[in-house]
Design an enzyme around this catalytic site. Sequence first.
Site, PDB file in Angstrom:
ATOM      1  N   ASN A  82       0.906  -1.040   0.176  1.00 40.76           N
ATOM      2  CA  ASN A  82      -0.126  -0.250  -0.143  1.00 40.76           C
ATOM      3  C   ASN A  82       0.930   1.054  -0.079  1.00 40.76           C
ATOM      4  O   ASN A  82       1.445   1.529   0.950  1.00 40.76           O
ATOM      5  CB  ASN A  82      -0.877  -0.145   1.101  1.00 40.76           C
ATOM      6  CG  ASN A  82      -1.515   1.003   1.566  1.00 40.76           C
ATOM      7  OD1 ASN A  82      -1.750   1.935   0.551  1.00 40.76           O
ATOM      8  ND2 ASN A  82      -2.496   1.020   2.417  1.00 40.76           N
TER       9      ASN A  82
ATOM     10  N   HIS B 224     -11.662   5.263   0.121  1.00 40.60           N
ATOM     11  CA  HIS B 224     -11.391   4.457   1.341  1.00 40.60           C
ATOM     12  C   HIS B 224     -12.260   3.288   1.092  1.00 40.60           C
ATOM     13  O   HIS B 224     -12.815   2.348   1.954  1.00 40.60           O
ATOM     14  CB  HIS B 224     -11.940   5.091   2.676  1.00 40.60           C
ATOM     15  CG  HIS B 224     -10.977   5.959   2.943  1.00 40.60           C
ATOM     16  ND1 HIS B 224     -11.315   7.322   3.459  1.00 40.60           N
ATOM     17  CD2 HIS B 224      -9.601   5.908   3.213  1.00 40.60           C
ATOM     18  CE1 HIS B 224     -10.354   7.959   3.940  1.00 40.60           C
ATOM     19  NE2 HIS B 224      -9.205   7.312   3.806  1.00 40.60           N
TER      20      HIS B 224
ATOM     21  N   ARG C  89      -5.725  17.551   5.167  1.00 33.11           N
ATOM     22  CA  ARG C  89      -6.414  17.866   4.066  1.00 33.11           C
ATOM     23  C   ARG C  89      -7.708  18.530   4.642  1.00 33.11           C
ATOM     24  O   ARG C  89      -8.164  18.390   5.821  1.00 33.11           O
ATOM     25  CB  ARG C  89      -6.927  16.464   3.359  1.00 33.11           C
ATOM     26  CG  ARG C  89      -5.567  16.019   2.686  1.00 33.11           C
ATOM     27  CD  ARG C  89      -6.241  14.521   1.747  1.00 33.11           C
ATOM     28  NE  ARG C  89      -5.389  13.768   2.555  1.00 33.11           N
ATOM     29  CZ  ARG C  89      -5.846  12.369   2.375  1.00 33.11           C
ATOM     30  NH1 ARG C  89      -6.784  12.110   1.694  1.00 33.11           N
ATOM     31  NH2 ARG C  89      -5.032  11.238   3.063  1.00 33.11           N
TER      32      ARG C  89
ATOM     33  N   GLU D 120      -7.575  -3.144   5.663  1.00 35.86           N
ATOM     34  CA  GLU D 120      -7.436  -2.862   4.299  1.00 35.86           C
ATOM     35  C   GLU D 120      -6.364  -4.044   3.687  1.00 35.86           C
ATOM     36  O   GLU D 120      -6.596  -4.716   2.670  1.00 35.86           O
ATOM     37  CB  GLU D 120      -6.795  -1.712   4.139  1.00 35.86           C
ATOM     38  CG  GLU D 120      -7.916  -0.853   4.383  1.00 35.86           C
ATOM     39  CD  GLU D 120      -7.398   0.751   4.527  1.00 35.86           C
ATOM     40  OE1 GLU D 120      -6.332   0.874   5.362  1.00 35.86           O
ATOM     41  OE2 GLU D 120      -7.898   1.680   3.957  1.00 35.86           O
TER      42      GLU D 120
ATOM     43  N   ARG E 269      -2.681  -1.923  -3.215  1.00 34.66           N
ATOM     44  CA  ARG E 269      -3.750  -0.975  -2.957  1.00 34.66           C
ATOM     45  C   ARG E 269      -3.437   0.402  -4.385  1.00 34.66           C
ATOM     46  O   ARG E 269      -2.472   0.770  -4.121  1.00 34.66           O
ATOM     47  CB  ARG E 269      -3.738  -0.343  -2.119  1.00 34.66           C
ATOM     48  CG  ARG E 269      -4.644   0.698  -1.612  1.00 34.66           C
ATOM     49  CD  ARG E 269      -4.598   1.409  -0.256  1.00 34.66           C
ATOM     50  NE  ARG E 269      -5.666   2.351  -0.022  1.00 34.66           N
ATOM     51  CZ  ARG E 269      -5.838   2.897   1.064  1.00 34.66           C
ATOM     52  NH1 ARG E 269      -5.047   2.705   2.174  1.00 34.66           N
ATOM     53  NH2 ARG E 269      -6.988   3.689   1.309  1.00 34.66           N
TER      54      ARG E 269
END
Length: 398
Positions: free
Chosen positions: A8, A179, A239, A377, A91
């Site tokens: 990832n 996500h 962010r 994940e 990913r």
Amino acid sequence: MTHVVTLNAGSSSMKFGLFELTDDDPIMVCTGAVERIGEPEPLVKAKSSDGSVLASGTAGEIRDHAAALDWVLNLLARSFPNSDVTAVGHRVVHGGPEIDAPVPLTKASIQELDKLSPFAPLHQPHNLAGARAAMERFPNADQIACFDTAFHRNHPWENDVFALPREYYDKGVRRYGFHGLSYEFISDHMAKTAPLLHEGRVVVAHLGNGASMCAMIGGRSVGSTMGFSALDGLPMGSRCGQLDPGVVLYLMDQEGLSADEISDLLFRKSGLLGLSGLSNDMRTLEKADTRESRQAISYFTFRIRRELGAMAAILGGIDALVFTGGIGENSRLVRERVCSGMGWLGIELNPDANADNDRIISTDLSRVVVMAIPTNEELVIARAAADLLAKRPRLRTA
Ligand code: AMP
């Protein structure tokens, strides 16, 4: 024993995992991360499934993603010399408008995915750099991409568009949502452990350094707070979250900022960091207790509550609210703030269960079941690789 490596790759980090393939779910052998790639003092960490630490602290020079991958593979080879890596799962942030499932990666498909890099310039090139480097290091292993956008691809049209002239939609300017791997994990987990709730109306709040929320019915995404880029929706570590586009015009016209400077401002200097002037890290803000850090947390939880109300309106009420991600899984304060005053929606938090970090943190009488579920994940990527391998025993990367 055959294994899957999961990668990832972010802009300056690379998370990884090693999973053993079994007839059942893949079993995690080890996970870890290389952080601050290309910076003077890169950080490395890795631990095996029994909790023993394989690496921790600063490493020597790790100048790019290929060097990070070298570090990861050397560690895995040293620590697990008998592992036979038959697949590498990646990913990849953006799969574009069509892809709604994992795909095998070839040199040609990587080139195609590279065309989506303008849609996710801070993530996609790094994800693909990781895939290219893995192909070189594992020429005989199958490479598989799992997309953050895929989980949302079948959401309703109203959630897919911006009210811009149609030509931009046709060019791919759409609300993709991100996500997706985390939401898929939660959806699968609920299907197994709470099947009735899984069939119902669920809002999942993935609250980590990146943060978004997803509205689901029957385990499928019907809406996300993130849109075209990983900037929209909730404020995040650094962010901005939802922003009037007029602000961007102002920054360009009146402040004279270039596109790169605006990008840097919105991705790296805003959110909790920008508001607190202190840190992007929720733990630091909770401890700091300054006016600015309190306000940053207030804005964060205010926006989550606002989006929760909006999602409840779209879903016609909710049956479950699930917190996940580093903040969602751990921050009692954030969960308590989000849930307080939400009795009108049927949410009643159990303070003791919340303090204990239980899986179910609502009271028995709460109409909405509130849960805190750790996401995984990496396991979603490993499962996808195992599924594709089972369907096609040997994918090729030529
Ligand atoms: P993630 O990106 O999912 O790894 O989440 C990172 C975020 O989780 C950071 O803001 C951390 O400060 C936050 N976090 C991790 N543990 C805790 C904790 N015990 N309490 C509050 N925030 C936490």
